[in-house]
Design a protein around this motif. Structure first.
Motif, PDB file in Angstrom:
ATOM      1  N   PRO A   4       0.850  -1.188   0.000  1.00 42.95           N
ATOM      2  CA  PRO A   4       0.000   0.000   0.000  1.00 42.95           C
ATOM      3  C   PRO A   4       0.889   1.241   0.000  1.00 42.95           C
ATOM      4  CG  PRO A   4      -0.620  -1.529   1.750  1.00 42.95           C
ATOM      5  CD  PRO A   4       0.710  -1.956   1.226  1.00 42.95           C
ATOM      6  N   LEU A   5       0.670   2.113  -0.945  1.00 41.45           N
ATOM      7  CA  LEU A   5       1.532   3.285  -1.130  1.00 41.45           C
ATOM      8  C   LEU A   5       0.683   4.538  -0.961  1.00 41.45           C
ATOM      9  CD1 LEU A   5       4.515   3.800  -2.017  1.00 41.45           C
ATOM     10  CD2 LEU A   5       3.647   4.046  -4.329  1.00 41.45           C
ATOM     11  N   ASP A   6       1.047   5.381   0.020  1.00 41.34           N
ATOM     12  CA  ASP A   6       0.271   6.596   0.263  1.00 41.34           C
ATOM     13  C   ASP A   6       1.059   7.876   0.006  1.00 41.34           C
ATOM     14  OD1 ASP A   6       1.968   6.836   2.440  1.00 41.34           O
ATOM     15  OD2 ASP A   6       0.408   6.539   3.941  1.00 41.34           O
ATOM     16  N   GLY A   7       2.274   7.749  -0.477  1.00 38.84           N
ATOM     17  CA  GLY A   7       3.080   8.928  -0.767  1.00 38.84           C
ATOM     18  C   GLY A   7       3.950   9.383   0.388  1.00 38.84           C
ATOM     19  N   SER A   8       3.818   8.744   1.537  1.00 36.40           N
ATOM     20  CA  SER A   8       4.645   9.121   2.683  1.00 36.40           C
ATOM     21  C   SER A   8       6.046   8.540   2.504  1.00 36.40           C
ATOM     22  CB  SER A   8       4.030   8.595   3.975  1.00 36.40           C
ATOM     23  OG  SER A   8       4.102   7.188   4.011  1.00 36.40           O
ATOM     24  N   PRO A   9       7.034   9.136   3.164  1.00 35.37           N
ATOM     25  CA  PRO A   9       8.390   8.580   3.073  1.00 35.37           C
ATOM     26  C   PRO A   9       8.462   7.121   3.511  1.00 35.37           C
ATOM     27  CG  PRO A   9       8.471  10.788   4.007  1.00 35.37           C
ATOM     28  CD  PRO A   9       7.012  10.409   3.917  1.00 35.37           C
ATOM     29  N   LEU A  10       7.708   6.747   4.546  1.00 29.13           N
ATOM     30  CA  LEU A  10       7.765   5.361   5.005  1.00 29.13           C
ATOM     31  C   LEU A  10       7.114   4.397   4.023  1.00 29.13           C
ATOM     32  CD1 LEU A  10       7.259   5.781   8.832  1.00 29.13           C
ATOM     33  CD2 LEU A  10       9.324   5.018   7.634  1.00 29.13           C
ATOM     34  N   SER A  11       6.088   4.835   3.313  1.00 29.45           N
ATOM     35  CA  SER A  11       5.520   3.933   2.307  1.00 29.45           C
ATOM     36  C   SER A  11       6.484   3.795   1.131  1.00 29.45           C
ATOM     37  CB  SER A  11       4.126   4.383   1.851  1.00 29.45           C
ATOM     38  OG  SER A  11       4.167   5.528   1.037  1.00 29.45           O
ATOM     39  N   ASP A  12       7.223   4.863   0.825  1.00 23.97           N
ATOM     40  CA  ASP A  12       8.268   4.754  -0.201  1.00 23.97           C
ATOM     41  C   ASP A  12       9.345   3.763   0.241  1.00 23.97           C
ATOM     42  OD1 ASP A  12       6.996   6.582  -1.855  1.00 23.97           O
ATOM     43  OD2 ASP A  12       8.229   8.274  -1.218  1.00 23.97           O
ATOM     44  N   GLU A  13       9.705   3.811   1.523  1.00 28.45           N
ATOM     45  CA  GLU A  13      10.673   2.850   2.055  1.00 28.45           C
ATOM     46  C   GLU A  13      10.132   1.425   1.985  1.00 28.45           C
ATOM     47  OE1 GLU A  13      13.845   3.128   3.143  1.00 28.45           O
ATOM     48  OE2 GLU A  13      13.771   5.200   2.453  1.00 28.45           O
ATOM     49  N   ALA A  14       8.828   1.271   2.225  1.00 36.10           N
ATOM     50  CA  ALA A  14       8.211  -0.055   2.133  1.00 36.10           C
ATOM     51  C   ALA A  14       8.326  -0.594   0.713  1.00 36.10           C
ATOM     52  CB  ALA A  14       6.747   0.000   2.573  1.00 36.10           C
ATOM     53  N   LEU A  15       8.109   0.261  -0.282  1.00 32.15           N
ATOM     54  CA  LEU A  15       8.250  -0.178  -1.669  1.00 32.15           C
ATOM     55  C   LEU A  15       9.696  -0.561  -1.964  1.00 32.15           C
ATOM     56  CD1 LEU A  15       7.120  -0.694  -4.485  1.00 32.15           C
ATOM     57  CD2 LEU A  15       7.505   1.756  -4.975  1.00 32.15           C
ATOM     58  N   THR A  16      10.631   0.253  -1.521  1.00 33.20           N
ATOM     59  CA  THR A  16      12.043  -0.066  -1.719  1.00 33.20           C
ATOM     60  C   THR A  16      12.382  -1.413  -1.081  1.00 33.20           C
ATOM     61  OG1 THR A  16      12.655   2.266  -1.810  1.00 33.20           O
ATOM     62  CG2 THR A  16      14.412   0.707  -1.245  1.00 33.20           C
ATOM     63  N   TYR A  17      11.897  -1.630   0.137  1.00 33.58           N
ATOM     64  CA  TYR A  17      12.139  -2.891   0.836  1.00 33.58           C
ATOM     65  C   TYR A  17      11.565  -4.068   0.049  1.00 33.58           C
ATOM     66  CZ  TYR A  17      11.927  -6.533   4.387  1.00 33.58           C
ATOM     67  OH  TYR A  17      12.074  -7.713   5.063  1.00 33.58           O
ATOM     68  N   ALA A  18      10.328  -3.937  -0.394  1.00 34.16           N
ATOM     69  CA  ALA A  18       9.686  -5.031  -1.134  1.00 34.16           C
ATOM     70  C   ALA A  18      10.429  -5.332  -2.428  1.00 34.16           C
ATOM     71  CB  ALA A  18       8.225  -4.697  -1.416  1.00 34.16           C
ATOM     72  N   LEU A  19      10.811  -4.291  -3.163  1.00 30.89           N
ATOM     73  CA  LEU A  19      11.514  -4.494  -4.432  1.00 30.89           C
ATOM     74  C   LEU A  19      12.880  -5.140  -4.233  1.00 30.89           C
ATOM     75  CD1 LEU A  19      10.650  -1.133  -6.227  1.00 30.89           C
ATOM     76  CD2 LEU A  19       9.788  -3.418  -6.831  1.00 30.89           C
ATOM     77  N   SER A  20      13.547  -4.783  -3.140  1.00 26.61           N
ATOM     78  CA  SER A  20      14.899  -5.327  -2.919  1.00 26.61           C
ATOM     79  C   SER A  20      14.893  -6.678  -2.212  1.00 26.61           C
ATOM     80  CB  SER A  20      15.744  -4.323  -2.129  1.00 26.61           C
ATOM     81  OG  SER A  20      15.212  -4.127  -0.847  1.00 26.61           O
ATOM     82  N   THR A  21      13.779  -7.050  -1.620  1.00 27.92           N
ATOM     83  CA  THR A  21      13.730  -8.275  -0.821  1.00 27.92           C
ATOM     84  C   THR A  21      13.055  -9.437  -1.529  1.00 27.92           C
ATOM     85  OG1 THR A  21      13.669  -6.920   1.177  1.00 27.92           O
ATOM     86  CG2 THR A  21      13.002  -9.225   1.409  1.00 27.92           C
TER      87      THR A  21
END
Length: 143
Positions: free
Chosen positions: A9-26
């Protein structure tokens, strides 16, 4: 066991951006990026205070579409692909519905962190709390 389908779930917050980065790299699996637009007449939205209008609805949808398009570009930079979707509804309920409807077996989402005043503490993090407590799958909260 590694997941076969991760929802971010992406809401535009820095932490949701970090969540996307984590998911893509993991994870090396199907990743769906979901943005939920809360109805402007919902109690927690600005529509509860201001009159909802077509311009604000259009702006909210445009922002949501920009967020998921940016997620696609970020994934492409890593030679990965993501499925994106924009839904309207209560964020926690919509995320939980997506888990069951899309056969998701893990959610990766941002939480809130840092110093917050009481109002922010009550408003932020409630979606992550609801998803963690109600999801039938593993939920990773990135802080």
């Amino acid at each position: 066991m590694a997941p076969a389908h991760v929802l971010v779930p992406l809401d535009g917050s820095p932490l949701s951006d970090e969540a996307l980065t984590y998911a893509l790299s993991t994870f090396d699996c199907e990743i769906t990026v979901l943005n939920v637009v809360a109805p402007l007449d919902a109690g927690m939205s600005e529509g509860g205070v201001l009159e909802p209008g077509d311009e604000r609805r259009e702006a909210a949808m445009e922002r949501a579409n920009d967020l998921v398009e940016r997620a696609k570009r970020r994934a492409a930079e890593r030679d990965q692909a993501v499925t994106t979707t924009v839904e309207t509804g209560d964020p926690a309920e919509t995320i939980l519905d997506a888990v069951s409807e899309r056969d998701v077996d893990q959610v990766v989402m941002g939480g809130h962190g840092g110093e917050r005043n009481e109002l922010a503490r009550r408003l932020l993090g409630t979606v992550a709390t609801a998803v963690v407590s109600e999801a039938p799958v593993t939920v990773t909260v990135v802080r």
